[in-house]
Write a protein that holds these residues in place. Structure first.
Motif, short mmCIF file in Angstrom:
data_model
loop_
_atom_site.label_atom_id
_atom_site.label_comp_id
_atom_site.label_asym_id
_atom_site.label_seq_id
_atom_site.Cartn_x
_atom_site.Cartn_y
_atom_site.Cartn_z
N ASP A 51 -4.65 7.09 13.47
CA ASP A 51 -5.33 5.91 12.92
C ASP A 51 -6.68 5.71 13.57
O ASP A 51 -7.10 4.58 13.84
CB ASP A 51 -4.45 4.66 13.06
N ASN A 90 -0.63 7.06 10.10
CA ASN A 90 -0.32 6.70 8.72
C ASN A 90 -1.56 6.32 7.92
O ASN A 90 -1.53 6.33 6.69
CB ASN A 90 0.71 5.57 8.66
N LEU A 93 -3.28 10.16 7.38
CA LEU A 93 -2.31 11.24 7.21
C LEU A 93 -2.77 12.30 6.21
O LEU A 93 -2.18 13.38 6.15
CB LEU A 93 -0.93 10.69 6.83
N ASP A 127 4.57 6.54 13.53
CA ASP A 127 4.99 6.00 12.23
C ASP A 127 6.18 6.79 11.68
O ASP A 127 6.25 8.01 11.81
CB ASP A 127 3.85 6.04 11.23
N TYR A 136 8.78 2.49 4.06
CA TYR A 136 7.62 3.28 4.45
C TYR A 136 7.97 4.77 4.53
O TYR A 136 7.18 5.63 4.12
CB TYR A 136 7.06 2.81 5.79
N LYS A 137 9.15 5.09 5.06
CA LYS A 137 9.54 6.49 5.18
C LYS A 137 9.58 7.17 3.81
O LYS A 137 9.20 8.33 3.67
CB LYS A 137 10.89 6.60 5.88
N LYS A 140 5.97 7.62 2.65
CA LYS A 140 5.29 8.68 3.39
C LYS A 140 5.61 10.05 2.79
O LYS A 140 4.74 10.92 2.71
CB LYS A 140 5.68 8.65 4.86
N GLY A 176 2.22 0.79 6.35
CA GLY A 176 3.28 1.04 7.31
C GLY A 176 3.19 0.17 8.54
O GLY A 176 3.97 0.30 9.47
N HIS A 210 0.58 3.32 17.04
CA HIS A 210 1.10 2.71 15.82
C HIS A 210 1.49 1.24 15.96
O HIS A 210 1.28 0.46 15.03
CB HIS A 210 2.29 3.52 15.28
#
Length: 251
Positions: A51, A90, A93, A127, A136-137, A140, A176, A210
């Motif tokens: 990030d 995240n 990414l 993340d 979120y998973k 992603k 996320g 994160h």
């Protein structure tokens, strides 16, 4: 690796350059560059735990404009022979090979193990790790799918970057991000992830970002989880001097 005498390893995370406005981001970016300038004086290595940007997407021939001071300083440090390791977060990414080719920086998409002075580190952004955060998973997996990235590249960069910046700020599911509130040692999900990893192998240090909260949690005998905080509110970073790890505040 044995760290040379007088050298240190530096860690930083969650700059979110570009947010919330160019003007506000520029102030923070200049502070971060001053930190990098100081770190390069005695750095054996520098770890950036994701990030760095609030949004980053690499088209085949285009990358988001801006961040010239940061990218130039990172190139200067890498060219001087100091290794820099970047862990995709995240918000960035969709990083591809720009950092490797243009800056000479190794990029990782998953947590990695490092051994320094007989101390074992597990390092990553953080993340999608640990229990919970199921929404979120799932998202992603969609975002990191090669077909999804191929589709997104068909958007003109002016549209794609503007859309992603809007979603990054407005949509918590896509970003996320969690509210930056300490959940307690028994509920911090990255600490729970670290405890689970200890069942497989001993690590002296778990270093993640994160969460945007600087923290230190002892999770086992001679094992500690550190979160690096951020460069938005806390301006915190980590230092390993060859014997111990410490979180510090940048001036």
């Amino acid at each position: 690796m044995q760290i040379p005498e007088g050298k240190k390893i530096y860690f930083a995370s969650d700059n979110h350059l570009g947010a919330p406005t160019h003007e506000e981001s520029l102030i923070r970016e200049k502070k971060f560059v001053s930190f990098l300038d100081e770190a390069k004086k005695d750095a054996a290595a520098i770890f950036l735990l994701g990030d760095l940007f609030d949004f980053w997407f690499e088209y085949k021939e285009v990358v988001p404009k801006g961040f010239t001071r940061t990218l130039g300083k990172l190139a200067e440090i890498a060219d001087s022979g100091i290794p820099i390791f970047f862990f995709v977060g995240n918000h960035d990414l969709w990083m591809d090979d720009y950092f490797q080719k243009e800056l000479g920086i190794e990029v990782f998409h998953k947590p990695q193990e490092f051994l320094y002075n007989n101390k074992r580190f597990l390092i990553g952004h953080g993340d999608g790790l640990g229990p919970g955060d199921i929404g979120y998973k799932r998202m992603k997996k969609v975002f990191t799918n090669p077909f999804s990235k191929w589709l997104y590249r068909w958007l003109h960069p002016d549209i794609g970057v503007r859309l992603a910046k809007h979603l990054s700020v407005k949509n918590k599911l896509i970003s996320g991000d969690e509210d930056a509130k300490f959940l307690g040692e028994e509920n911090e999900w990255l600490a729970l992830y670290a405890k689970r990893k200890l069942e497989e192998k001993h690590y002296d240090y778990f270093i993640f970002g994160h969460r945007h909260l600087p923290m230190k949690i002892e999770i086992g005998q001679n094992s500690v989880y550190h979160n690096l905080g951020d460069w938005i509110v806390h301006y915190t970073y980590g230092v390993f001097d060859g014997e111990s790890f410490e979180l510090k505040n940048w001036k």
